[in-house]
Motif scaffolding. Structure first.
Motif, mmCIF file in Angstrom:
data_model
loop_
_atom_site.group_PDB
_atom_site.id
_atom_site.type_symbol
_atom_site.label_atom_id
_atom_site.label_comp_id
_atom_site.label_asym_id
_atom_site.label_seq_id
_atom_site.Cartn_x
_atom_site.Cartn_y
_atom_site.Cartn_z
ATOM 1 N N LEU A 77 0.823 -1.220 0.000
ATOM 2 C CA LEU A 77 0.000 0.000 0.000
ATOM 3 C C LEU A 77 0.855 1.268 0.000
ATOM 4 N N LEU A 78 2.127 1.146 0.364
ATOM 5 C CA LEU A 78 2.998 2.319 0.418
ATOM 6 C C LEU A 78 3.340 2.848 -0.980
ATOM 7 N N ARG A 79 2.915 2.115 -2.008
ATOM 8 C CA ARG A 79 3.104 2.619 -3.383
ATOM 9 C C ARG A 79 2.401 3.956 -3.577
ATOM 10 N N PHE A 80 1.384 4.216 -2.762
ATOM 11 C CA PHE A 80 0.647 5.488 -2.877
ATOM 12 C C PHE A 80 1.441 6.668 -2.306
ATOM 13 N N PHE A 81 2.525 6.374 -1.572
ATOM 14 C CA PHE A 81 3.326 7.440 -0.962
ATOM 15 C C PHE A 81 4.733 7.415 -1.585
ATOM 16 N N PRO A 82 5.020 8.339 -2.515
ATOM 17 C CA PRO A 82 6.278 8.292 -3.280
ATOM 18 C C PRO A 82 7.524 8.129 -2.402
ATOM 19 N N LYS A 83 7.533 8.775 -1.232
ATOM 20 C CA LYS A 83 8.726 8.738 -0.383
ATOM 21 C C LYS A 83 9.052 7.305 0.089
ATOM 22 N N TYR A 84 7.997 6.510 0.315
ATOM 23 C CA TYR A 84 8.210 5.148 0.840
ATOM 24 C C TYR A 84 7.868 4.053 -0.175
ATOM 25 N N ALA A 85 7.600 4.463 -1.415
ATOM 26 C CA ALA A 85 7.151 3.492 -2.434
ATOM 27 C C ALA A 85 8.169 2.372 -2.651
ATOM 28 N N TRP A 86 9.456 2.655 -2.440
ATOM 29 C CA TRP A 86 10.489 1.647 -2.681
ATOM 30 C C TRP A 86 10.282 0.399 -1.818
ATOM 31 N N LEU A 87 9.635 0.569 -0.661
ATOM 32 C CA LEU A 87 9.420 -0.595 0.219
ATOM 33 C C LEU A 87 8.507 -1.643 -0.431
ATOM 34 N N SER A 88 7.618 -1.193 -1.325
ATOM 35 C CA SER A 88 6.697 -2.141 -1.969
ATOM 36 C C SER A 88 7.458 -3.136 -2.845
ATOM 37 N N ARG A 89 8.676 -2.752 -3.287
ATOM 38 C CA ARG A 89 9.456 -3.660 -4.140
ATOM 39 C C ARG A 89 9.807 -4.950 -3.401
ATOM 40 N N ILE A 90 9.951 -4.863 -2.096
ATOM 41 C CA ILE A 90 10.272 -6.073 -1.311
ATOM 42 C C ILE A 90 9.123 -7.081 -1.437
ATOM 43 N N SER A 91 7.899 -6.570 -1.249
ATOM 44 C CA SER A 91 6.721 -7.453 -1.344
ATOM 45 C C SER A 91 6.556 -7.980 -2.762
ATOM 46 N N ALA A 93 8.841 -8.376 -5.040
ATOM 47 C CA ALA A 93 9.895 -9.351 -5.331
ATOM 48 C C ALA A 93 9.533 -10.722 -4.770
ATOM 49 N N LEU A 94 8.973 -10.718 -3.568
ATOM 50 C CA LEU A 94 8.574 -11.982 -2.934
ATOM 51 C C LEU A 94 7.470 -12.661 -3.751
ATOM 52 N N ILE A 95 6.483 -11.851 -4.159
ATOM 53 C CA ILE A 95 5.352 -12.405 -4.925
ATOM 54 C C ILE A 95 5.841 -12.962 -6.262
ATOM 55 N N ILE A 96 6.682 -12.186 -6.949
ATOM 56 C CA ILE A 96 7.168 -12.626 -8.270
ATOM 57 C C ILE A 96 8.044 -13.874 -8.123
ATOM 58 N N GLY A 97 8.924 -13.860 -7.137
ATOM 59 C CA GLY A 97 9.814 -15.008 -6.938
ATOM 60 C C GLY A 97 9.037 -16.267 -6.619
ATOM 61 N N ALA A 98 8.158 -16.176 -5.636
ATOM 62 C CA ALA A 98 7.376 -17.351 -5.234
ATOM 63 C C ALA A 98 6.435 -17.771 -6.358
ATOM 64 N N GLY A 99 5.796 -16.766 -7.004
ATOM 65 C CA GLY A 99 4.840 -17.054 -8.083
ATOM 66 C C GLY A 99 5.512 -17.777 -9.231
ATOM 67 N N ALA A 100 6.688 -17.273 -9.640
ATOM 68 C CA ALA A 100 7.392 -17.904 -10.763
ATOM 69 C C ALA A 100 7.844 -19.311 -10.385
ATOM 70 N N GLY A 101 8.320 -19.449 -9.160
ATOM 71 C CA GLY A 101 8.780 -20.771 -8.703
ATOM 72 C C GLY A 101 7.664 -21.797 -8.727
ATOM 73 N N VAL A 102 6.485 -21.369 -8.350
ATOM 74 C CA VAL A 102 5.329 -22.286 -8.326
ATOM 75 C C VAL A 102 4.805 -22.524 -9.735
ATOM 76 N N ALA A 103 4.768 -21.449 -10.534
ATOM 77 C CA ALA A 103 4.076 -21.537 -11.826
ATOM 78 C C ALA A 103 4.899 -22.236 -12.912
ATOM 79 N N ILE A 104 6.212 -21.989 -12.950
ATOM 80 C CA ILE A 104 7.002 -22.475 -14.097
ATOM 81 C C ILE A 104 6.958 -24.011 -14.241
ATOM 82 N N PRO A 105 7.279 -24.788 -13.204
ATOM 83 C CA PRO A 105 7.227 -26.251 -13.400
ATOM 84 C C PRO A 105 5.825 -26.749 -13.763
ATOM 85 N N ALA A 106 4.813 -26.154 -13.110
ATOM 86 C CA ALA A 106 3.431 -26.594 -13.362
ATOM 87 C C ALA A 106 3.026 -26.280 -14.797
ATOM 88 N N THR A 107 3.404 -25.097 -15.266
ATOM 89 C CA THR A 107 3.036 -24.693 -16.621
ATOM 90 C C THR A 107 3.742 -25.569 -17.657
#
Lengths: 198, 260
Positions: A77-91, A93-107
């Protein structure tokens, strides 16, 4: 008559009025739909996700480890606040990493290996031969490292026919789907609202 | 021809057959028959998982299909576990399940249950393969699953005979990716007609055991269970309207070439 049916019939006619031209009744119904949909999804998300997956475990069961994903959620949600938007990249990154790990073998298994296996040339059935020819010629059409001339051009051309058949079938199904929605509304207007049909 | 005249023609072609029954013939296709046969061969007490993976806007197509399949399930005395992987399908799914269960005097908690909605469908589908109670600790009305008799013997996909996805999107593809490929569960799909062509490759590869496509799929299933419903009622209108659209397409093409 049930007040809900009257309201539903009024809103249906408001939406249908767009077929004549854009008008305030249509806009009202459209905005109402968007607002109600967003509100409904928000309530469902709160009741089925935030409450049972975060609030209850932390405050009722003392599962304080659940605070970590909670904080990662707040980071999004901090994406709405430019000063702290960089923190959203952590979340993210986690979603993309876990999502890709789960999706690639199954696909790869479900959409490539299993589909290839089903497409192997099967001379025992006419369907199998047609499927093989369809796949081979369509893939030839999407092969751009060789000019579409001579025998290869003819093969690619055959692929376009299979593509056209697919587009035609999809278009027919789309028409059927849209008419089904109209039938549903007509059944409601003529049945529940006007009682012309049972 | 003005657009408004076309709209009036389409409206009349739908409304008139709804008021005056024509009784046009309708054949059962093999993909619908496969779903019917798969459910029909299940013994009483087998557990079927029905996932309402759709939004409210597709209700006229989705509801007849879901009703027909659920009627078959309850008539066969199968146990039904309902859930939703799209938020808008939650209340609709619960209502369709409850209404159909009431027709067969099925008891909530013993014969059927509605688990509600879970976001992140990939995680939900995968998680149910490990432990359904971890994904859904409580049902839609916040009753712990452990207290519901139907859920006492159901732990994961091994205890489920068949998964049915009622959908207006590509959710069955995710079921194929995670439940069919990984846990080797049978998947039947009831999809809106607009999505049906996307699923035929999975049908021919055997990753889906059968497919109901829109209102026609519902009408076919109603014929099989000999319980006419919204699907069959709408098929005359569907056929007449398609005929009018074909005539309009022909007329448009003839007009185009005559002007050339």
């Amino acid at each position: 008559m049930d007040i809900g049916i009257i309201i539903a019939a009024f809103l249906t006619l408001c939406i249908f009025s767009f077929l004549y031209r854009d008008n305030p009744f249509y806009k009202f119904a459209e905005h109402l739909l968007v607002g109600v949909s967003v509100g409904y999804v928000l309530v469902i998300a709160l009741n089925t996700t935030v409450m049972p997956k975060l609030i209850s475990p932390v405050f009722r069961d003392g599962r304080f480890d659940y605070i970590i994903p909670g904080i990662l959620g707040v980071f999004m949600l901090l994406r709405f606040f430019p000063k702290y938007a960089w923190l959203s990249r952590i979340s993210i990154a986690l979603i993309i990493g876990a999502g890709a790990g789960v999706a690639i073998p199954a696909t790869i298994q479900a959409k490539i290996f299993a589909q290839m296996q089903a497409t192997m040339l099967n001379f025992a059935s006419v369907d199998g031969i047609i499927v093989f020819v369809g796949i081979a010629t369509t893939l030839a059409y999407f092969f751009f490292s060789k000019e579409h001339k001579g025998w290869f051009g003819k093969t690619a051309r055959a692929g376009t026919w299979f593509l056209m058949i697919f587009f035609g079938a999809t278009s027919g199904y789309t028409v059927m789907s849209r008419i089904s929605l109209l039938i549903g509304r007509m059944q409601f207007l003529l049945g529940d609202f006007l009682h012309v049909i049972k | 021809m003005s657009r408004q005249l076309i709209f009036v023609l389409i409206a009349l072609s739908v409304a008139i057959p709804l008021v005056i029954k024509i009784g046009l013939p309708n054949e059962v296709t093999s993909e619908v028959m496969q779903v019917y046969e798969e459910i029909d061969r299940l013994g009483p007490g087998s557990v079927v998982l029905v996932s309402f993976d759709h939004e409210a806007s597709s209700l006229p197509e989705v509801k007849p299909m879901a009703q027909a399949i659920l009627r078959h399930c309850f008539a066969k005395r199968l146990k039904v576990i309902g859930l939703a992987l799209l938020a808008e399908g939650t209340a609709i799914g619960e209502q369709i399940l409850r209404e159909t269960a009431d027709e067969y005097e099925a008891e909530y908690g013993r014969d059927y249950v509605f688990l509600g909605f879970r976001p992140q469908f990939q995680a939900a589908i995968l998680g149910m393969g490990e432990d359904i109670r971890r994904v859904f600790p409580e049902d839609y009305s916040n009753t712990p699953l452990i207290r519901l008799p139907i859920m006492r013997k159901v732990r994961d996909y091994r205890d489920i005979a068949l998964i049915i996805s009622v959908t207006d999107g590509d959710m069955p593809v995710w079921w194929v990716d995670y439940a069919v490929s990984r846990y080797h569960k049978g998947l039947a799909v009831a999809a809106t007609a607009v999505m049906a062509t996307s699923f035929y490759p999975f049908l021919s590869s055997g990753q889906m055991i059968g497919l109901l496509g829109g209102l026609k799929g519902a009408a076919e299933y109603e014929m099989l269970i000999e319980k006419p419903g919204m699907g069959q009622k709408g098929m005359d209108a569907q056929s007449v309207c398609h005929l009018v659209i074909i005539l309009l397409v022909i007329a448009g093409n003839v007009g185009y070439f005559m002007r050339k």
